[in-house]
Design an enzyme around this catalytic site. Structure first.
Site, PDB file in Angstrom:
ATOM      1  N   ASP A  97     -85.981  50.111  15.325  1.00  0.00           N
ATOM      2  CA  ASP A  97     -86.825  48.886  14.750  1.00  0.00           C
ATOM      3  C   ASP A  97     -87.612  48.247  16.071  1.00  0.00           C
ATOM      4  O   ASP A  97     -87.291  48.809  17.127  1.00  0.00           O
ATOM      5  CB  ASP A  97     -86.067  47.855  14.116  1.00  0.00           C
ATOM      6  CG  ASP A  97     -86.522  46.768  13.309  1.00  0.00           C
ATOM      7  OD1 ASP A  97     -87.855  47.016  13.377  1.00  0.00           O
ATOM      8  OD2 ASP A  97     -85.996  46.138  12.417  1.00  0.00           O
TER       9      ASP A  97
HETATM   10  C1  BGC Z   1     -88.976  44.497  11.453  1.00  0.00           C
HETATM   11  C2  BGC Z   1     -89.223  45.624  10.543  1.00  0.00           C
HETATM   12  C3  BGC Z   1     -90.745  45.968  10.945  1.00  0.00           C
HETATM   13  C4  BGC Z   1     -91.304  46.126  12.273  1.00  0.00           C
HETATM   14  C5  BGC Z   1     -92.546  46.712  12.401  1.00  0.00           C
HETATM   15  C6  BGC Z   1     -89.425  44.554  12.858  1.00  0.00           C
HETATM   16  O1  BGC Z   1     -89.396  43.357  13.770  1.00  0.00           O
HETATM   17  O2  BGC Z   1     -87.598  44.166  11.520  1.00  0.00           O
HETATM   18  O3  BGC Z   1     -88.883  45.569   9.525  1.00  0.00           O
HETATM   19  O4  BGC Z   1     -91.035  47.235   9.978  1.00  0.00           O
HETATM   20  O5  BGC Z   1     -90.830  44.864  12.999  1.00  0.00           O
HETATM   21  O6  BGC Z   1     -93.297  45.461  12.126  1.00  0.00           O
END
Ligand code: BGC
Length: 741
Positions: free
Chosen positions: A300
């Protein structure tokens, strides 16, 4: 720099380009042979790669400004393109630029490995469907699959190959803003909707369908148990027992993997002491060794570096090592692999085979997506790319079916247009396109999204007068309502809730009350209106007692998407009967949380163990949802009331529409396993089906019971077991006993 050296630098850069081009052309590329099996192609390419080229494959950077609310604090400006990078989080809207970047990767790097472009397409890119929590309430898997297919098609047209969806985190806590992005509190329901989303995005046969120009790769997230964040606070520790891990949190991921999802995203949470982005047990032992997942895991946003904050890694280098060794193949945004892996290998602290395995997984998926065979997306004329009529129609139908009617005193709804001369339209959400779309709205254009005010004024331009007043903001205490204008109206429609932002990432709340003056607004409205219809815009359960008391009808419309306003009108005026049911319990007060329906039994009966100062019953329980008609359930029958492992039996029930309006009914089948080697939830959904039941008609719903699938559960080692003994089957008010032999 002097003029001469500027010129020299320019000539040198041209030369470097030419050399890279020549090299790129000179190297034979046997992996480009489409007739070779995927694994062979991966091997042939991997053999040619230098350590540097391999490590770049494990790196994802951002191109474009990522405007998603979650990442706003970490505003990432467009970064200079290095075509060796394995992936870009592509936040730009230009497919032309994407192809140009891809061209650099194909033509200006030695091996010409295509980049995979990903973005958060959560409930649509341009055409936006309801928030996933609303999609779950629709109980309509077909529509969700179709809406996801729209999302995939539009994404490809914008140059995307991959989305970070579906989120299949089970959530029991409405204080956690991201409850909005999943399908609620039930693992079976979440599994089915996750699967339907994967099918829509990737097609039902990923090996064949993924290279299609209207399909993209899915990403099951956040692996795993992120929804259990302590106190509903985002990014926090999660204390999860193995029993709950295996029976609640893992099953939706397993279903998604079985549906062919090509990637997973690790999570931010520390899972009972081992952060999920460096968790060998979940990422390697379970996902790869037990389930046979052969795709890749992306971290993530920054979750590898965050291992340091979590007290699991002491520095960036150790964070990189721990994450990669656990199974996190690609690092999102932090360059931590790029900075550290080579040194770790040189110092013999990391086996290069670990890098090879991760690179293989990424290449495998690039081959599976067809990126080597066709690295560029087709460029459509601008006006043909997005917002196709048929796609908007799918979004509208899904919205209609997602609405949950909670109250309808004296058949307030449906409204009869011919009896109405004036509507008072009130509330902060009545004329707010952004809230209509909700959080994670891709690149949707609010100015192409009618608000309820727009849609009512358009549809009833000739016959109904619409008197609009905002009344108050979502959060500010600024009630300002001309009550005299309400008396004039035949009905008052009040649009309240949370603006699109709070039900999303990093938006935890300590309370789930309606903010600002919204409760006061509804009290004032009720005093001065003939009839009050309240519409709730949210994607998390909220406390609704005041709203309930002051409404004649109350319907949850979630964040309904691009066609939300038209869908609302269709349901309010009876063109379509509401058919959504809650997949997340609405507590009476926040202090009741957790209050999900699938909790376990209390040691003492007779009301002991309840709160001394408050009810233990939710305001609206899981499965609640009224229609404009009534359904009677009768005649529950079993083809056999005994069953052994390996056999199947069928349960049937008759559902009669006892009213005068055609309507859809989602029938939900539950089981209770009253006595087991590990205590089981009081009730668990094991099947559901939604069908149209015409007025006065009776139809049969059936459920084919396969004991392993329907009664089996996991022990603490993740082994699926089936106990002998009695199971209680429940559907509507009907119950039957099944003996599992
Ligand atoms: C979120 C994810 C997301 C990623 C990219 C993160 O902060 O938890 O769900 O896909 O950012 O934007």
């Amino acid at each position: 720099m002097g003029i001469l050296s500027k010129k020299t630098a320019f000539v040198a850069s041209i030369l470097a380009c030419l050399i890279a081009n020549l090299e790129a052309k000179a190297i034979p590329k046997p992996w480009l042979n489409k007739n070779l099996p995927e694994e062979k192609r991966v091997e042939l390419l991997l053999k040619e790669m230098t350590l540097e080229e391999k490590i770049y494959q494990l790196n994802q950077l951002v191109k474009g400004s990522d405007k998603n609310e979650n990442n706003v604090n970490m505003w990432y400006k467009s970064q200079k393109i290095n075509p060796l990078n394995g992936s870009y989080l592509y936040a730009s809207q230009s497919p032309e630029m994407r192809n140009a970047i891809q061209k650099m990767a194909i033509e200006q790097t030695r091996l010409g490995i295509p980049i995979i472009f990903g973005y958060d397409v959560i409930h649509g890119l341009k055409v936006i469907s309801p928030m996933p929590l609303g999609q779950g309430a629709s109980f309509n898997l077909d529509l969700v699959e179709q809406a996801s297919a729209t999302a995939a098609k539009e994404s490809q047209r914008m140059g995307l190959d991959w989305t970070f969806a579906p989120m299949v985190d089970i959530a029991f806590d409405p204080r956690w803003g991201r409850i909005a992005e999943g399908y609620g509190e039930d693992p079976y329901i979440t599994s089915r909707f996750g699967e339907a989303t994967v099918y829509g995005l990737q097609g039902r046969n990923p090996l064949k369908d993924l290279p299609r120009p209207d399909k993209i790769g899915a990403c099951l997230k956040h692996f795993v148990a992120y929804g259990a964040s302590e106190g509903g606070r985002d990014y926090n520790f999660t204390a999860v027992t193995r029993n709950d891990l295996f029976n609640f949190y893992l099953p939706p991921f397993k279903a998604g993997v079985d549906a062919g999802a090509v990637t997973l995203m690790s999570a931010f949470n520390d899972l009972s002491g081992v952060p999920t982005s460096a968790n060998y047990f979940t990422e390697t032992e379970i996902l790869r060794n037990q389930w046979g997942f052969d795709g890749f895991i992306v971290s993530d946003w920054g979750s590898v570096v965050q291992l340091i904050n979590q007290g699991y890694a002491k520095n960036r280098s150790q964070a990189a090592k721990l994450a990669l060794e656990a199974g996190t193949d690609m690092d999102m945004v932090d360059k931590v692999y790029i900075e550290n892996l080579e040194k770790l290998v040189q110092n013999n602290e990391l086996d290069v085979k670990v890098i090879d395995e991760s690179v293989k997984r990424i290449l495998r998926i690039k081959f599976r997506l067809g990126l080597f065979d066709n690295p560029y997306v087709k460029i459509y004329p601008k006006e043909e790319r997005y917002y196709a009529k048929e796609d908007l129609a799918i979004a509208r139908k899904l919205a209609e079916e997602s609405f949950v009617l909670l109250e309808n005193n004296n058949n307030t709804l449906p409204l009869k247009a011919k009896n109405i001369k004036t509507i008072a339209l009130i509330g902060p959400a009545a004329d707010d396109a952004v809230t209509m779309l909700g959080p994670w709205r891709g690149h949707a254009e609010p100015n192409k999204t009618p608000t309820l005010k727009d849609a009512l004024e358009k549809q009833f331009a000739d016959n109904i007068k619409i008197i609009y007043q905002k009344g108050c903001d979502y959060k500010k205490r600024n009630l300002n309502l001309d009550t005299e204008k309400l008396a004039e109206a035949d009905v008052t429609i009040v649009c309240i809730g949370e603006n699109g932002k709070p039900s999303s990432e990093n938006n935890s709340r300590s309370g789930i009350y309606l903010e600002g003056d919204q409760n006061k607004l509804i009290q004032e409205v009720k005093k001065h209106s003939k009839k009050v219809v309240s519409l709730l815009f949210t994607a998390r359960p909220l406390e609704l007692e005041t709203i309930k008391k002051n409404s004649d009808a109350l319907m949850v419309t979630w964040y309904p998407g691009s066609e939300g306003a038209n869908a609302i009108i269709n349901v309010l005026f009876g063109k379509v009967a509401p058919s959504g049911k809650l997949t997340a319990t609405f507590p009476r007060y926040v202090g009741q949380v957790p209050i999900h329906y699938n909790r376990r039994n209390c040691a003492r009966t007779g009301g002991q163990g309840n709160y001394r100062d408050a009810s233990t019953k939710p305001l609206y329980s899981f499965g609640t949802g009224k229609s404009y008609t009534t359904f009677k359930y009768s005649n529950l029958k079993l083809s056999n009331n005994e069953v052994s492992k390996g056999e199947k039996i069928t349960a049937t029930v008759t559902v009669t529409n006892t009213g005068n309006i055609d309507a859809k009914e989602a029938v939900i089948w539950y089981i209770t396993d009253p006595y087991a080697t590990i205590t089981r939830p009081r009730k668990e959904v094991k099947f559901f089906e939604k069908k149209l039941v015409k007025a006065q008609e009776s139809i049969t719903y059936s459920f084919e019971i396969d004991p392993i699938k329907s009664f089996g559960y996991y022990d603490d080692n993740g082994k699926l077991i089936l106990d002998k003994g009695e199971i209680i089957l429940q559907v509507g008010n009907q119950k039957a006993k099944i003996m599992c032999k």
